[in-house]
Design an enzyme around this catalytic site. Structure first.
Site, short mmCIF file in Angstrom:
data_model
loop_
_atom_site.label_atom_id
_atom_site.label_comp_id
_atom_site.label_asym_id
_atom_site.label_seq_id
_atom_site.Cartn_x
_atom_site.Cartn_y
_atom_site.Cartn_z
N HIS A 68 -4.77 -2.75 3.57
CA HIS A 68 -3.72 -1.85 3.30
C HIS A 68 -3.27 -0.86 4.46
O HIS A 68 -4.44 -0.27 5.05
CB HIS A 68 -3.97 -1.31 1.81
CG HIS A 68 -2.56 -0.61 1.23
ND1 HIS A 68 -2.49 0.51 1.72
CD2 HIS A 68 -1.80 -0.98 0.29
CE1 HIS A 68 -1.09 0.98 1.14
NE2 HIS A 68 -0.79 -0.19 0.29
N GLU A 75 4.26 -5.90 4.00
CA GLU A 75 4.78 -4.32 3.84
C GLU A 75 4.97 -3.51 5.13
O GLU A 75 3.96 -3.04 5.43
CB GLU A 75 3.57 -3.68 2.97
CG GLU A 75 3.00 -4.11 1.62
CD GLU A 75 2.27 -3.21 0.77
OE1 GLU A 75 2.90 -3.28 -0.02
OE2 GLU A 75 1.32 -2.31 1.46
P1 PGA Z 1 4.96 1.40 -3.12
O1 PGA Z 1 3.40 1.02 -2.87
O2 PGA Z 1 5.68 0.47 -3.89
O3 PGA Z 1 4.59 2.82 -3.98
O4 PGA Z 1 5.97 1.56 -2.11
C1 PGA Z 1 3.34 -0.23 -2.25
C2 PGA Z 1 1.61 0.05 -1.59
O5 PGA Z 1 1.47 0.56 -0.91
O6 PGA Z 1 0.98 -1.22 -1.52
#
Ligand code: PGA
Length: 261
Positions: free
Chosen positions: A95, A170
């Site tokens: 992450h 992401e």
């Molecule tokens: P968020 O986080 O939905 O608050 O943007 C997603 C993540 O960090 O996995």
């Protein structure tokens, strides 16, 4: 159509077990009604083991991290086998908050990927560029390609050939706490298709899913999930609001009932 995978990443919340259990039960109530969605709840470690033992088999559980060794003198770490033994199916690896705050490198992430797969866990690998400002698509694609090459190195060699993995695209700037707001769904679709192409051609992973993460909420979830290639969502902030997360789950379930675009 295969089930959409909707993952609740609770990060370092809620602050007490009582609050975590309340949130879990509300999430479970919403998830149970749905047949075309797999819901994964990823609480912080102390709540994860308590909840997964108490509510065994009711829902899929995920951890937010794992170590690459199976045992030994590694203070503070948790092994893949410990997770597996606690009823955990998924684990988030790489992450961006861990890459940023804990200085996790692609080499460390790769070791975690291999260890998780060996233990029979399904890794959820997070990749994505830090910025898009002024960068051409070629730069963004190269960034993601390099992360995949380093993070997935050697996974084809893992015995059994059952390398089920999830890749969460992401874009870091789109994560709610970094403040950039969600990606444009058609832009993330472009990168998700690119990732799928790499997984198929370069790694030949038989069973993979590519999902989107970054400021997903009840209002915008459908804009991402309506594309069949977006096979799910990794949800941070909105997963802490049970009502809102329930809406995301039911949107995903509804979309999956409709014919493909
Ligand atoms: P968020 O986080 O939905 O608050 O943007 C997603 C993540 O960090 O996995």
């Amino acid at each position: 159509m295969s089930k959409k995978l909707i993952i609740a990443n609770w990060k370092m919340s809620p602050s007490t077990y009582a609050k975590a259990e309340t949130l879990f039960l509300a999430t479970l109530a919403a998830a149970r009604k749905l047949s075309r969605v797999e819901t994964v709840v990823c609480p912080p470690f102390p709540w994860l083991t308590d909840i997964s033992h108490k509510y065994k088999k009711s829902i899929s559980f995920g951890a937010q991290d794992v170590f690459w060794e199976e045992g030994g003198a590694y203070t503070g770490e948790v092994s893949p086998t410990m997770l597996k033994g606690s009823g955990v199916k998924y684990v988030i690896i790489g992450h961006s908050e861990r890459r940023l705050y804990l200085q996790e490198t692609d080499e460390m992430i790769n070791k975690k990927m291999l260890a998780a797969l060996r233990a029979g866990l399904v890794p959820i690998l997070c990749v994505g560029e830090w910025t898009r400002k002024g960068r051409p698509w070629k730069w963004i694609k190269n960034f993601v390609r390099k992360q995949l090459a380093e993070d997935l190195r050697g996974i084809a060699k893992i015995a059994g050939g059952s390398q089920k993995i999830v890749v969460a695209y992401e874009p870091v700037w789109a994560i709610s706490t970094f403040g950039g707001g969600p990606d444009k769904p058609e832009d993330s679709l472009k990168i998700i298709k690119f990732i799928k192409g790499i997984l198929d051609s370069r790694f030949q992973i038989p069973d993979s899913k590519v999902i989107y993460g970054g400021s997903v909420n009840a209002k915008n979830a459908v804009d991402f999930l309506k594309y069949p290639d977006v096979e799910g969502a990794l949800v941070g902030g909105a997963s802490l609001r049970a009502g809102e997360f329930g809406k995301i789950l039911s949107e995903a379930n509804l979309i999956n009932a409709k014919p493909s675009l």
